[in-house]
Design a protein around this motif. Structure first.
Motif, PDB file in Angstrom:
ATOM      1  N   SER A   7      23.718 -31.421 -29.597  1.00 44.98           N
ATOM      2  CA  SER A   7      22.363 -31.569 -29.066  1.00 44.98           C
ATOM      3  C   SER A   7      22.390 -32.655 -27.995  1.00 44.98           C
ATOM      4  CB  SER A   7      21.370 -31.916 -30.175  1.00 44.98           C
ATOM      5  OG  SER A   7      21.729 -33.134 -30.808  1.00 44.98           O
ATOM      6  N   HIS A  58      23.497 -29.884 -45.811  1.00 42.98           N
ATOM      7  CA  HIS A  58      23.764 -31.279 -45.465  1.00 42.98           C
ATOM      8  C   HIS A  58      24.135 -31.403 -43.975  1.00 42.98           C
ATOM      9  CE1 HIS A  58      23.686 -32.648 -49.651  1.00 42.98           C
ATOM     10  NE2 HIS A  58      24.414 -31.577 -49.957  1.00 42.98           N
ATOM     11  N   THR A  59      23.766 -32.528 -43.389  1.00 39.27           N
ATOM     12  CA  THR A  59      24.096 -32.809 -41.996  1.00 39.27           C
ATOM     13  C   THR A  59      24.935 -34.077 -41.925  1.00 39.27           C
ATOM     14  OG1 THR A  59      22.060 -31.781 -41.175  1.00 39.27           O
ATOM     15  CG2 THR A  59      23.187 -33.323 -39.707  1.00 39.27           C
ATOM     16  N   THR A  60      26.125 -33.969 -41.337  1.00 41.34           N
ATOM     17  CA  THR A  60      27.030 -35.105 -41.191  1.00 41.34           C
ATOM     18  C   THR A  60      27.232 -35.404 -39.707  1.00 41.34           C
ATOM     19  OG1 THR A  60      28.212 -34.451 -43.204  1.00 41.34           O
ATOM     20  CG2 THR A  60      29.314 -36.018 -41.740  1.00 41.34           C
ATOM     21  N   PRO A  61      26.916 -36.629 -39.263  1.00 42.90           N
ATOM     22  CA  PRO A  61      27.058 -36.941 -37.835  1.00 42.90           C
ATOM     23  C   PRO A  61      28.519 -37.126 -37.424  1.00 42.90           C
ATOM     24  CG  PRO A  61      26.362 -38.893 -39.044  1.00 42.90           C
ATOM     25  CD  PRO A  61      26.359 -37.764 -40.030  1.00 42.90           C
ATOM     26  N   ARG A 103      26.899 -29.176 -39.956  1.00 45.91           N
ATOM     27  CA  ARG A 103      25.849 -28.688 -40.860  1.00 45.91           C
ATOM     28  C   ARG A 103      26.433 -27.673 -41.815  1.00 45.91           C
ATOM     29  NH1 ARG A 103      21.035 -27.964 -36.291  1.00 45.91           N
ATOM     30  NH2 ARG A 103      21.018 -30.184 -35.635  1.00 45.91           N
ATOM     31  N   ASP A 115      26.766 -32.763 -34.876  1.00 45.13           N
ATOM     32  CA  ASP A 115      26.614 -32.830 -36.330  1.00 45.13           C
ATOM     33  C   ASP A 115      27.320 -31.655 -36.982  1.00 45.13           C
ATOM     34  OD1 ASP A 115      24.719 -35.100 -36.468  1.00 45.13           O
ATOM     35  OD2 ASP A 115      23.355 -33.718 -35.449  1.00 45.13           O
ATOM     36  N   ARG A 168      24.855 -35.622 -29.117  1.00 47.21           N
ATOM     37  CA  ARG A 168      25.069 -35.744 -30.565  1.00 47.21           C
ATOM     38  C   ARG A 168      25.750 -34.485 -31.084  1.00 47.21           C
ATOM     39  NH1 ARG A 168      21.916 -39.963 -32.676  1.00 47.21           N
ATOM     40  NH2 ARG A 168      20.601 -40.887 -31.045  1.00 47.21           N
TER      41      ARG A 168
END
Length: 337
Positions: A73, A27-30, A23, A21, A19
């Motif tokens: 991750s 805010h967290t955007t995939p 950050r 993201d 994964r």
């Protein structure tokens, strides 16, 4: 595939639930949503999808070359060693000797002030992989192996004096110089004409079979991937939606997105329009609840908007992430997407 007895059968690259993201400001955007792939020695894996599907970002995450603000991750192991846990010295060795990258535009990744010989020899000498004499001899041998005529003369030329096809062959030789175990090729034939494209793909095929190199081949061209790889992983909106043997995936797709990619190909036998998939491609950031392809799919049922199915394997070594894959018999010619 059956790997030659001279090559080890253990997995070279194993990626699990990768994964990525962004950050920023709380805010967290995939960007990637749980990518898993395996590559063995002498095996070629094609990663296919539209622009923005996450193909190149997967490779950048594996190489630990993500832009600032992006966080990876999951697991990415090379010969059972965690890439994400490598210290600076081991990571430098991994990038310099164990794995090599081949990019879409060779002119953007070669110093125009260096001769071809300098470009090929200096890097392996600097990493103490071999002496200058040995490096020069290997460069000449590999240039001849990939079909470059008069290799000694080419070694003294500058990039501006070479055609796009010749320069891409030089980039392939540069990738092979340190004798890597894995090559990541990011759309390496996009800028080439069809004839040169076929020649380069033939080189990749010889490379995996002769040298036992594992290959990850990124492309938007499903036909090209089918012709050049053993297995195909189809990506959409930051995840793999179908994976399996290349012939099986292209002849009997189990996910509507794969079928849509195949149906959008030009055909000399069947006239069909449009030669693209209707609708706007979703990204991992814009994918909502349910299947990310649901809004563009002609086989959608209400559950598709509520359920994002996992990648599930059938009895044919083929896996897809579609809740209707078991009941769909997708015939490519004339399919309605």
């Amino acid at each position: 595939m059956t790997i030659s007895k001279t090559f080890e059968a253990e997995t070279l690259l194993s990626v699990r639930d990768l994964r990525v993201d962004v950050r920023a400001k709380g805010h967290t955007t995939p960007i990637l949503r749980g990518v898993s792939i395996d590559v063995k020695p002498g095996e070629a894996l094609g990663i296919v999808g539209e622009s923005g599907s996450g193909k190149s970002m997967t490779m950048r995450a594996i190489m630990r070359q993500l832009p600032t603000g992006m966080v990876a991750s999951g697991r990415a192991d090379f010969r059972n060693q965690s890439i994400f846990e490598m210290d600076r010295r081991r990571l430098a060795d991994f990038r310099a000797r164990r794995v090599a990258m081949i990019y879409q535009d060779p002119r953007a990744h070669i110093n125009p002030l260096w001769t071809v010989g300098d470009f090929l020899v200096e890097a392996v000498v600097a990493t103490r992989a071999m002496s200058r004499r040995a490096a020069t001899a290997r460069a000449l041998e590999l240039l001849e192996e990939v079909g470059v005529q008069s290799p000694a003369r080419r070694m003294s030329q500058y990039p501006s004096q070479l055609s796009g096809g010749l320069l891409q062959r030089v980039m392939i030789v540069a990738a092979l110089m340190p004798e890597p175990e894995l090559i990541l090729a990011d759309e390496p034939t996009t800028a080439l004409d069809v004839t040169v494209q076929a020649e380069v793909m033939s080189i990749f095929a010889d490379m995996t079979k002769t040298h036992g190199v594992g290959l990850v081949f990124i492309t938007h061209d499903l036909d090209l991937a089918a012709a050049a790889t053993d297995r195909i992983a189809v990506m959409y909106a930051g995840r793999i939606v179908e994976e399996g043997p290349s012939k099986r995936v292209t002849e009997h797709p189990r996910h509507p997105y794969t079928a849509a990619l195949l149906a959008s190909r030009p055909s000399a036998k069947v006239r069909r329009l449009p030669l693209s998939i209707p609708g706007v491609p979703a990204s991992a950031a814009t994918a909502g609840r349910g299947c990310a392809f649901a809004d563009r799919c002609g086989f959608t049922i209400p559950d598709c908007h509520a359920t994002d199915p996992p990648l599930t394997e059938s009895g044919t070594q083929q896996a897809s992430a579609c809740i209707r894959s078991h009941e769909l018999s997708l015939e490519i010619e004339g399919v309605s997407i």
